[in-house]
Design a protein around this motif. Structure first.
Motif, PDB file in Angstrom:
ATOM      1  N   MET A   1      -7.457   2.174   5.622  1.00 49.84           N
ATOM      2  CA  MET A   1      -7.016   3.679   6.275  1.00 49.84           C
ATOM      3  C   MET A   1      -5.404   3.562   6.268  1.00 49.84           C
ATOM      4  SD  MET A   1      -7.410   2.110  10.107  1.00 49.84           S
ATOM      5  CE  MET A   1      -6.422   3.370  11.096  1.00 49.84           C
ATOM      6  N   LEU A   2      -4.530   2.947   5.540  1.00 53.95           N
ATOM      7  CA  LEU A   2      -2.936   2.883   4.879  1.00 53.95           C
ATOM      8  C   LEU A   2      -2.995   3.840   3.743  1.00 53.95           C
ATOM      9  CD1 LEU A   2      -2.124  -0.825   5.361  1.00 53.95           C
ATOM     10  CD2 LEU A   2      -1.578   0.874   6.646  1.00 53.95           C
ATOM     11  N   MET A   3      -4.452   3.183   3.132  1.00 52.30           N
ATOM     12  CA  MET A   3      -4.548   3.823   1.673  1.00 52.30           C
ATOM     13  C   MET A   3      -4.191   6.042   2.257  1.00 52.30           C
ATOM     14  SD  MET A   3      -6.267   1.725  -0.820  1.00 52.30           S
ATOM     15  CE  MET A   3      -6.720   2.772  -2.515  1.00 52.30           C
ATOM     16  N   GLY A   4      -5.434   6.020   3.304  1.00 55.51           N
ATOM     17  CA  GLY A   4      -5.526   6.964   3.650  1.00 55.51           C
ATOM     18  C   GLY A   4      -4.384   7.739   4.656  1.00 55.51           C
ATOM     19  N   GLY A   5      -3.078   6.970   4.372  1.00 59.52           N
ATOM     20  CA  GLY A   5      -1.988   7.873   5.213  1.00 59.52           C
ATOM     21  C   GLY A   5      -1.940   7.352   6.390  1.00 59.52           C
ATOM     22  N   VAL A   6      -2.958   6.328   7.722  1.00 59.34           N
ATOM     23  CA  VAL A   6      -3.049   5.975   8.649  1.00 59.34           C
ATOM     24  C   VAL A   6      -2.391   4.857   9.073  1.00 59.34           C
ATOM     25  CG1 VAL A   6      -4.383   5.815  11.009  1.00 59.34           C
ATOM     26  CG2 VAL A   6      -5.819   7.284   8.536  1.00 59.34           C
ATOM     27  N   GLY A   7      -1.208   4.935   9.849  1.00 56.37           N
ATOM     28  CA  GLY A   7      -0.807   3.397  10.517  1.00 56.37           C
ATOM     29  C   GLY A   7      -1.242   2.879  10.556  1.00 56.37           C
ATOM     30  N   VAL A   8      -1.314   1.649  10.794  1.00 52.62           N
ATOM     31  CA  VAL A   8      -1.950   0.567  11.792  1.00 52.62           C
ATOM     32  C   VAL A   8      -0.857  -0.245  12.421  1.00 52.62           C
ATOM     33  CG1 VAL A   8      -3.240  -1.567  12.136  1.00 52.62           C
ATOM     34  CG2 VAL A   8      -3.380   0.200  10.002  1.00 52.62           C
TER      35      VAL A   8
ATOM     36  N   ILE B   1       0.846  -1.477   0.488  1.00 55.45           N
ATOM     37  CA  ILE B   1       0.189   0.011  -0.516  1.00 55.45           C
ATOM     38  C   ILE B   1       0.732   1.103  -0.001  1.00 55.45           C
ATOM     39  CG2 ILE B   1      -2.151   1.323   1.177  1.00 55.45           C
ATOM     40  CD1 ILE B   1      -2.545  -1.852   0.424  1.00 55.45           C
ATOM     41  N   MET B   2       0.686   1.727  -1.011  1.00 56.46           N
ATOM     42  CA  MET B   2       1.715   3.090  -1.980  1.00 56.46           C
ATOM     43  C   MET B   2       0.798   4.337  -0.655  1.00 56.46           C
ATOM     44  SD  MET B   2       4.419   3.682  -4.333  1.00 56.46           S
ATOM     45  CE  MET B   2       5.864   4.666  -4.044  1.00 56.46           C
ATOM     46  N   TYR B   3       2.043   4.946   0.353  1.00 54.49           N
ATOM     47  CA  TYR B   3       1.076   6.423   0.350  1.00 54.49           C
ATOM     48  C   TYR B   3       2.200   7.740   0.835  1.00 54.49           C
ATOM     49  CZ  TYR B   3      -1.104  10.162   3.619  1.00 54.49           C
ATOM     50  OH  TYR B   3      -1.796  11.420   3.478  1.00 54.49           O
ATOM     51  N   GLU B   4       2.522   8.470   0.006  1.00 54.25           N
ATOM     52  CA  GLU B   4       3.382  10.102   0.127  1.00 54.25           C
ATOM     53  C   GLU B   4       4.811   9.117  -0.126  1.00 54.25           C
ATOM     54  OE1 GLU B   4       2.643  13.060   2.702  1.00 54.25           O
ATOM     55  OE2 GLU B   4       0.994  13.213   1.228  1.00 54.25           O
ATOM     56  N   GLY B   5       4.796   8.280  -1.763  1.00 49.37           N
ATOM     57  CA  GLY B   5       6.217   8.227  -2.030  1.00 49.37           C
ATOM     58  C   GLY B   5       6.440   6.427  -0.919  1.00 49.37           C
ATOM     59  N   ARG B   6       6.089   6.197   0.409  1.00 48.46           N
ATOM     60  CA  ARG B   6       6.479   5.436   1.142  1.00 48.46           C
ATOM     61  C   ARG B   6       5.224   4.332   0.440  1.00 48.46           C
ATOM     62  NH1 ARG B   6       7.711   9.558   4.198  1.00 48.46           N
ATOM     63  NH2 ARG B   6      10.096   9.306   4.577  1.00 48.46           N
ATOM     64  N   PHE B   7       5.970   2.979   1.090  1.00 55.82           N
ATOM     65  CA  PHE B   7       4.650   1.610   1.604  1.00 55.82           C
ATOM     66  C   PHE B   7       4.733   1.479   2.576  1.00 55.82           C
ATOM     67  CE2 PHE B   7       7.052  -0.759  -2.448  1.00 55.82           C
ATOM     68  CZ  PHE B   7       6.813  -0.631  -2.669  1.00 55.82           C
TER      69      PHE B   7
END
Lengths: 533, 380
Positions: free
Chosen positions: A524-531, A502-508
């Motif tokens: 959540m991951l796609m939205g940048g919320v780390g789980v 899942i990529m978000y802002e250039g990071r997995f």
């Protein structure tokens, strides 16, 4: 303006607004895009126009909205036959169309764009009146857009809202939307649907072009299914199942294809992940510490490290614009990397040009087939050798192209990948989107690559073509090739991939097997919320 | 007003539009030529000349006999080459208007063969190579500027044309000048001249060079991987890059090839056009051949074979125009031929014009509508 509103075109409660009578449209190259179609559009109804790519949906709506004259047949309103010489006249009559590709001036604000659409020769732009009207419309419809920002700075969903406002501001009675959800996030789709329902309840007739069965069920009152230019179904949405619709749309009685369509009708892409297929091959692509600059951002890909192995599909999911494009471009020689390494079978690929990278066994299905994948004015044959035109099988002594062999190769591709075209010398721009994509896929897979880098490979394709391309990728995987799949279609990534990042802002944000991820977590991951944990 | 039924004018307009846009490019070019001639006729009539007599003279002067045909072809030879310069670069996606200057330096370079001697065919071959090399060198300036600094080739080629022009003026006046005939350079020796094909005419074997080069360009562009790359880069540079094609290479290649063609045009004029076999001060034999080549390329639809026919036509206009200006009691000045050429080039844009005609008509209707509120109310 507002002709249609008080122009007497508005029918009684049971009447129709517009009726297409036995419309046939033949293009100058002989393609019959629409065949003897009769269709009635009533106020207060959302009609889904469903069909594969090239089924004639867009052509039909272009005839309705005055962009194209019909070859045979006529369009009638309760007042009699109508004939529009231009979209302008159709708009005056109360028919507005929101196209897939927006017609906005990027450097103009929303107000200026809408004012421009109202402009008549030699009349001053009525900016203040337009602003007042837009504000009223926004309050009324709940559609919110920033009015004073150049539209090119707006998100795609907002730009679409400007388009819709632009059409609504013309007091249309019939609103035609061409695949409006393909560029929207799920939340934006919900908002759009809410708006469409409200407009329907206000008595507008709405036509929604789509090939997503889920949307048909969610929003439409009636579905018209087109296949090869002809109407094959015109039914109330409540009275039809997704399975039936899928079958109507795809229409192939051949078992496997129909079954696929049925499976798809639940919007479930058959899972092809690692279940029962666990023999992962040797590492093919190795990426370490890769950072890439974006076009607008200083860093789009941030210190990525990952491996892709033979015999697996490594999927990258995420909202578009989180560095996927830059990653793919860096790996295919189209964009320089800032730092890090990337190797194919241990050989460095960073800093090489695309042709050298192809030689190392990379095939690239690009995300934009019109800009990157094809030279549209070129023929099928010319496009089929793009990137492999220097191979010995196509090139004789003195660099002379062996057109005989190339044409034979193209005919083989057309056969194998079911590309519908008149022949190797048909211009690529005359093909439908699905056939264009099949041509690209065919060309890339004919390279017999070690790794396929596929970026949005099924975007904008109909169910049949999309499934065909997915099957082809899976088949390549099963033959031990490595696949790097980048797609904004989460269902697709989850169904096909053996491993998903899942990529978000250039990071997995995470790399996992698809069955280890539930949708909530992915969201959540796609939205940048780390789980955590 | 929302058109219950089409207005008859609309139908006609749309019919004209469809007809014009559906035409084969060759037919379009022929129509443009006819239209250009018509415009010329109208102008001649307005200025009190007799267009029929003038065109009759022009036709006879251009194609009235073996001599006339031969000199029409001879006039077309350099135009084939300069037309190719423009077309090759346009196919590669660039607007190269530097043929004029590249041709000047090519011509000047070919004059250098006068300073040494060699046996016949070799002397000629060396002269051709000199001209080609000079043309390439001159074309590389704009190419490298574009490549390294992103300078638009339109600007740089225009400027290089001027540099080249005054450089060659200087060379003609001070360096290559014939000490006995100060108004021209030294002459190309017999051993380095293109053989005359039709005795008594201007037609030399340079025509083989021009036609051969056109065929070469055709084969290169449509039947080799190199030409394929050039065309792909011209039509869609992004896709070309994706396809592993180096845009820089196709750019330099097409510029260099264009330089060869322009240089050869210079050589064909100095070494293959009797009776001077030298550059005359002020470059009268060379002037404008590069720009006329652009017109030839346009009429020839940027296709090497089309260019051959277009060059013959323009060569005929040039040759015939010379006859026209001495014909009859009220001769038409040569400038009228240039008017015709200009009108033809403008007429080439007509299919494009036809494409916007419906929009223009729509705007006009909108104007009428805006200006007459009564008509608007009625329509509603």
């Amino acid at each position: 303006m507002g002709m249609g509103a008080e122009g007497g075109a508005k029918p009684g409660p049971d009447g129709y607004f517009l009726r297409a009578e036995r419309i046939t449209k033949v293009y100058s190259d002989g393609t019959v895009a629409v065949r003897d179609v009769t269709l009635e559009l009533r106020p207060g109804e959302i009609v889904g126009l469903l069909g594969e790519n090239g089924a004639g949906k867009t052509t039909l709506t272009k005839v309705l909205s005055g962009l194209l004259p019909p070859t045979r047949g006529r369009v009638v309103s309760p007042r009699g036959p109508v004939r529009f010489a231009s979209p302008r006249e159709a708009l005056d009559f109360g028919i507005g169309m929101v196209h897939q590709h927006f017609a906005l001036v990027g450097t103009f604000t929303a107000v200026e764009n809408v004012a421009l659409s109202h402009e008549r020769p030699l009349t001053p732009l009525k900016l203040d009146a337009t602003r007042a009207k837009l504000e009223a419309l926004m309050a009324e419809s709940g559609l919110k857009v920033p009015l004073d920002v150049p539209v090119e700075k707006l998100a795609v969903g907002e730009q679409q809202r400007v388009e819709i406002l632009k059409v609504l501001s013309q007091d249309v009675d019939l609103l035609i939307l061409d695949e409006p959800t393909s560029v929207l996030t799920p939340l934006e789709v919900d908002e759009l649907f809410k708006l469409l329902r409200r407009l329907r309840d206000e008595g507008k007739a709405i036509v929604l072009i789509t090939h997503k069965l889920r949307e048909v069920g969610a929003i439409t009152d009636r579905v018209v299914v087109l296949r090869k230019g002809a109407v094959v179904g015109d039914v109330s949405t409540a009275a039809v199942t997704r399975e039936e619709l899928a079958q109507l749309m795809v229409g192939k009685a051949v078992g496997t294809r129909a079954e696929r369509a049925v499976e798809l009708s639940t919007d479930e892409i058959p899972a092809h992940g690692s279940h029962g297929h666990s023999e992962r091959g040797p590492g093919v692509l190795h990426v370490e510490g890769l950072s890439v600059a974006g076009t607008t951002k200083p860093i789009a890909v941030h210190d990525l490290t990952f491996d892709v192995y033979g015999g697996e599909i490594f999927g990258i999911a995420g909202v578009e614009g989180n560095g996927q494009t830059e990653l793919v471009e860096a790996l295919t020689g189209l964009r320089p990397a800032l730092k890090g390494t990337a190797t194919i079978h241990g050989k460095n690929i960073l800093g090489l040009d695309p042709r050298q990278i192809y030689k190392l066994g990379v095939a690239h299905i690009p995300e934009d087939r019109w800009v990157l994948g094809l030279v549209l004015p070129f023929t099928l044959a010319e496009n089929a050798i793009l990137g492999v035109h220097r191979w010995d099988q196509f090139r004789g002594p003195l660099s002379v192209l062996r057109w005989g062999k190339i044409n034979a190769h193209v005919r083989a591709l057309m056969e194998r990948f079911e590309i519908q075209a008149t022949g190797p010398n048909a211009p690529a721009k005359s093909l439908s989107g699905g056939n264009q994509q099949k041509l690209i896929v065919g060309r890339e897979l004919a390279k017999d690559p070690a790794i396929v880098i596929a970026s949005q490979p099924t975007r904008g394709l109909d169910v049949g073509a999309a499934q065909y391309i997915r099957d082809t990728l899976v088949e390549m995987r099963d033959r031990g090739r490595a696949i790097l799949l980048v797609s904004a279609d989460l269902d697709e990534v989850l169904a096909l991939s053996d491993r998903v990042a899942i990529m978000y802002e250039g990071r997995f944000m995470a790399v996992a097997r698809p069955e280890e991820l539930d949708r909530e977590k992915i969201g959540m991951l796609m939205g940048g919320v780390g789980v955590k944990g | 007003m929302t058109g219950t039924g089409a207005r008859p004018g609309d139908r006609l307009l749309r019919g004209v539009h469809r007809t014009l846009t559906g035409l084969h490019p060759a037919v379009e070019s022929v129509l443009a030529a006819i239209l250009g001639l018509l415009v010329g006729a109208v102008l001649m009539y307005i200025w009190g000349y007799d267009p029929w007599r003038a065109y009759w003279a022009l036709l006879k002067g251009a194609f009235g006999g073996d001599y006339e045909i031969a000199s029409s072809i001879a006039r077309g030879v350099p135009l084939i080459l300069t037309g190719l310069t423009f077309s090759i670069c346009l196919r590669a996606g660039m607007f190269n208007i530097g043929a004029e200057g590249q041709m000047y330096v090519g011509a000047a370079a070919s004059i250098c063969v006068a300073y040494f001697s060699l046996p016949h065919p070799w002397h000629l071959v060396v002269g051709i190579l000199f001209a080609a090399a000079a043309g390439v060198l001159w074309s590389l300036g704009p190419a490298l500027l574009k490549l390294t600094r992103g300078v638009s080739e339109v600007i740089s080629t225009i400027m290089f044309n001027w540099i080249s022009r005054f450089l060659v003026f200087y060379l003609v006046a001070y360096v290559l000048v014939d000490p006995r005939q100060a108004q021209r350079t030294v002459r190309i020796p017999l051993s380095a001249r293109f053989p005359i094909l039709v005795p008594g005419t201007d037609l030399s074997a340079a025509v083989y060079l021009a036609v051969g080069f056109a065929l070469f360009v055709y084969v290169l562009l449509w039947h080799t991987a190199v030409g394929y790359e050039v065309r792909a880069a011209g039509l869609n540079p992004t896709a070309a890059r994706y396809g592993g094609i180096s845009i820089k290479r196709t750019m330099v290649l097409s510029f260099a090839l264009g330089g060869v063609a322009a240089g050869l045009a210079g050589a064909a004029t100095t070494m293959g056009l009797p009776p001077t076999y030298a550059i005359i001060s002020g470059l009268p034999e060379l002037m404008n051949l590069g720009f006329d080549g652009m017109a030839v390329a346009m009429v020839g639809r940027n296709h090497p074979i089309g260019i051959l026919f277009a060059a013959l036509f323009f060569g005929g206009l040039n040759a015939g125009g010379r006859v026209m200006q001495f014909y009859g009691a009220n001769p038409v000045p040569l400038e009228m031929v240039r008017v015709v050429m200009g009108a033809i080039v403008l007429a080439m844009a007509i299919p494009e014009l036809a494409r916007v005609l419906p929009a223009v008509a729509g705007a006009a209707r909108g104007l009428v509508r805006t200006l007459s509120p009564k008509a608007r109310k009625e329509a509603a």
